[in-house]
Design an enzyme around this catalytic site. Structure first.
Site, PDB file in Angstrom:
ATOM      1  N   ASP A 166       4.864   4.583  -2.943  1.00  0.00           N
ATOM      2  CA  ASP A 166       3.622   5.275  -3.298  1.00  0.00           C
ATOM      3  C   ASP A 166       4.050   6.545  -4.033  1.00  0.00           C
ATOM      4  O   ASP A 166       5.241   6.911  -4.023  1.00  0.00           O
ATOM      5  CB  ASP A 166       2.860   5.594  -2.000  1.00  0.00           C
ATOM      6  CG  ASP A 166       1.527   6.301  -2.228  1.00  0.00           C
ATOM      7  OD1 ASP A 166       1.056   6.355  -3.381  1.00  0.00           O
ATOM      8  OD2 ASP A 166       0.955   6.822  -1.243  1.00  0.00           O
TER       9      ASP A 166
ATOM     10  N   ARG B 141      -7.862  -5.677  -3.827  1.00  0.00           N
ATOM     11  CA  ARG B 141      -8.748  -4.648  -3.277  1.00  0.00           C
ATOM     12  C   ARG B 141     -10.182  -5.171  -3.261  1.00  0.00           C
ATOM     13  O   ARG B 141     -10.917  -4.988  -2.297  1.00  0.00           O
ATOM     14  CB  ARG B 141      -8.670  -3.363  -4.125  1.00  0.00           C
ATOM     15  CG  ARG B 141      -7.308  -2.678  -4.149  1.00  0.00           C
ATOM     16  CD  ARG B 141      -6.967  -2.108  -2.794  1.00  0.00           C
ATOM     17  NE  ARG B 141      -8.021  -1.224  -2.314  1.00  0.00           N
ATOM     18  CZ  ARG B 141      -8.146   0.073  -2.666  1.00  0.00           C
ATOM     19  NH1 ARG B 141      -7.223   0.637  -3.433  1.00  0.00           N
ATOM     20  NH2 ARG B 141      -9.137   0.810  -2.201  1.00  0.00           N
TER      21      ARG B 141
HETATM   22  N1   CP Z   1      -4.651   2.564  -4.874  1.00  0.00           N
HETATM   23  C1   CP Z   1      -5.786   3.256  -5.016  1.00  0.00           C
HETATM   24  O1   CP Z   1      -6.488   3.570  -4.045  1.00  0.00           O
HETATM   25  O2   CP Z   1      -6.101   3.537  -6.310  1.00  0.00           O
HETATM   26  P1   CP Z   1      -7.220   4.549  -6.827  1.00  0.00           P
HETATM   27  O3   CP Z   1      -6.789   5.930  -6.415  1.00  0.00           O
HETATM   28  O4   CP Z   1      -7.249   4.364  -8.311  1.00  0.00           O
HETATM   29  O5   CP Z   1      -8.529   4.189  -6.183  1.00  0.00           O
HETATM   30  N1  NVA Z   2      -0.892   8.666  -1.291  1.00  0.00           N
HETATM   31  C1  NVA Z   2      -1.701   8.557  -2.489  1.00  0.00           C
HETATM   32  C2  NVA Z   2      -2.402   7.248  -2.539  1.00  0.00           C
HETATM   33  C3  NVA Z   2      -3.125   6.992  -3.819  1.00  0.00           C
HETATM   34  C4  NVA Z   2      -3.869   5.694  -3.804  1.00  0.00           C
HETATM   35  C5  NVA Z   2      -2.674   9.710  -2.536  1.00  0.00           C
HETATM   36  O1  NVA Z   2      -3.243  10.067  -1.495  1.00  0.00           O
HETATM   37  O2  NVA Z   2      -2.875  10.270  -3.624  1.00  0.00           O
END
Ligand code: CP
Ligand code: NVA
Length: 301
Positions: free
Chosen positions: A220, A288
């Site tokens: 991530d 998703r």
């Molecule tokens: N992975 C995810 O939640 O992507 P977004 O921040 O684009 O919604």
């Molecule tokens: N850890 C990240 C996830 C994004 C989908 C955030 O919180 O920005």
């Protein structure tokens, strides 16, 4: 299930039921006989940016027969200081369900309690349950099952994704290895609770050690939303915690590389590894939609 607030609050049967229904909804997309959200209007309250979550919920709600209202916190009174308690009691009288992306987990829990409507966590600083459900669906599709799964999470293990992985491992009983700098370990108290719940979670500062023999390498962003001021410091702290050829070579021969997106090439993952695994990564993003349609369907049943 009345709400989806976290992976921690689900049990194994509930997680597996969501994945099973998501698979069926994916196979029958466009041919659905039932419209569980018919006549309903759901609100999306977002205090942080989003591409995947916003679009997959807006499309999913419509495909289930409902209508979606996007409410950016900067455009409603919540962003000017109206308490979440009051926002919840107002919206609970008008909309039929809420999908919330915000900072504090306690705000989502307060909203669920006071609004009286189904409430879904679309990401907080503590958890990102919708992403994990889509990831588990993807892993099941890629491997054929979740049996004997070994996941290595490399990067900021104390962010929402790291924490949701910890609870997924605890609930489903698979092996999770976290590779992160000492400073970004999840709290010892959380790890202890997850272990007491049945999780096999190990933590190391060595990404190759975490990757050794793993089926899934997961990462991530190094800088989660809300942490932008720490970007430079984090870049130095996380420099060793990248999914690159060396880390991939340590994993099982047919290991899959997954990323919740958005991805920053050259930071948490190299461009080469990302592109080689782009098929699985974008399958994750597509899932998703199916996973969240399953969640909303089950919240209405
Ligand atoms: N992975 C995810 O939640 O992507 P977004 O921040 O684009 O919604
Ligand atoms: N850890 C990240 C996830 C994004 C989908 C955030 O919180 O920005």
């Amino acid at each position: 299930m009345k709400h989806l607030l976290s992976i921690e609050s689900l049990n194994a049967a509930e997680i597996l039921e969501i994945i099973d229904l998501a698979k069926r909804l994916k196979a029958t997309r466009g041919m659905e006989a039932s419209k569980p959200l018919a006549g309903e209007c759901w609100g999306l309250l977002f205090s942080k940016s989003s591409t995947r979550t916003r679009v997959s919920f807006e499309v999913g709600i419509r495909e289930l027969g409902g209508d979606a209202l996007f409410l950016s916190s900067s455009e409603i009174q919540l962003g000017r200081g109206e308490p979440i308690e009051d926002t919840a009691r107002v919206l609970g009288r008008m909309i039929h369900g809420a999908v919330i992306r915000t900072f504090k987990q306690s705000d989502i829990e307060t909203f669920a309690r006071l609004s009286g409507i189904p409430t879904i966590n679309a990401l907080t600083d503590e958890e990102h349950p919708c992403q994990i459900l889509a990831d588990l669906l993807t892993i099941e599709e890629l491997r054929g099952s979740l049996d004997g799964l070994k996941v290595a999470f490399i990067g900021d293990a104390d962010c929402n994704m790291g924490r949701s992985w910890i609870w997924a491992a605890a609930r489903l009983g698979f092996e999770l290895r976290l590779a992160c700098p000492e400073l970004y370990r999840p709290p010892a108290e959380l790890i202890a609770r997850a272990k007491a719940a049945g999780g096999t979670v190990t933590i190391t500062e060595n990404p190759e050690e975490a990757a050794h023999g793993a089926d899934i390498l997961y990462t991530d962003v190094w800088v989660s939303m809300g942490k932008e001021e720490e970007a430079e410091y984090r870049a130095a702290q996380f420099a060793r915690y990248q999914i690159n050829e060396r880390v991939v070579a340590a994993a099982a021969p047919k290991a899959h590389v997954l990323h919740c997106l958005p991805a920053y090439r050259g930071k948490e993952i190299t461009a080469e590894v990302f592109e080689r695994h782009a098929g699985a990564i974008f399958q994750q993003a597509e899932n998703r939609l199916h996973a969240q349609k399953a969640v909303m369907t089950l919240l209405k049943s």
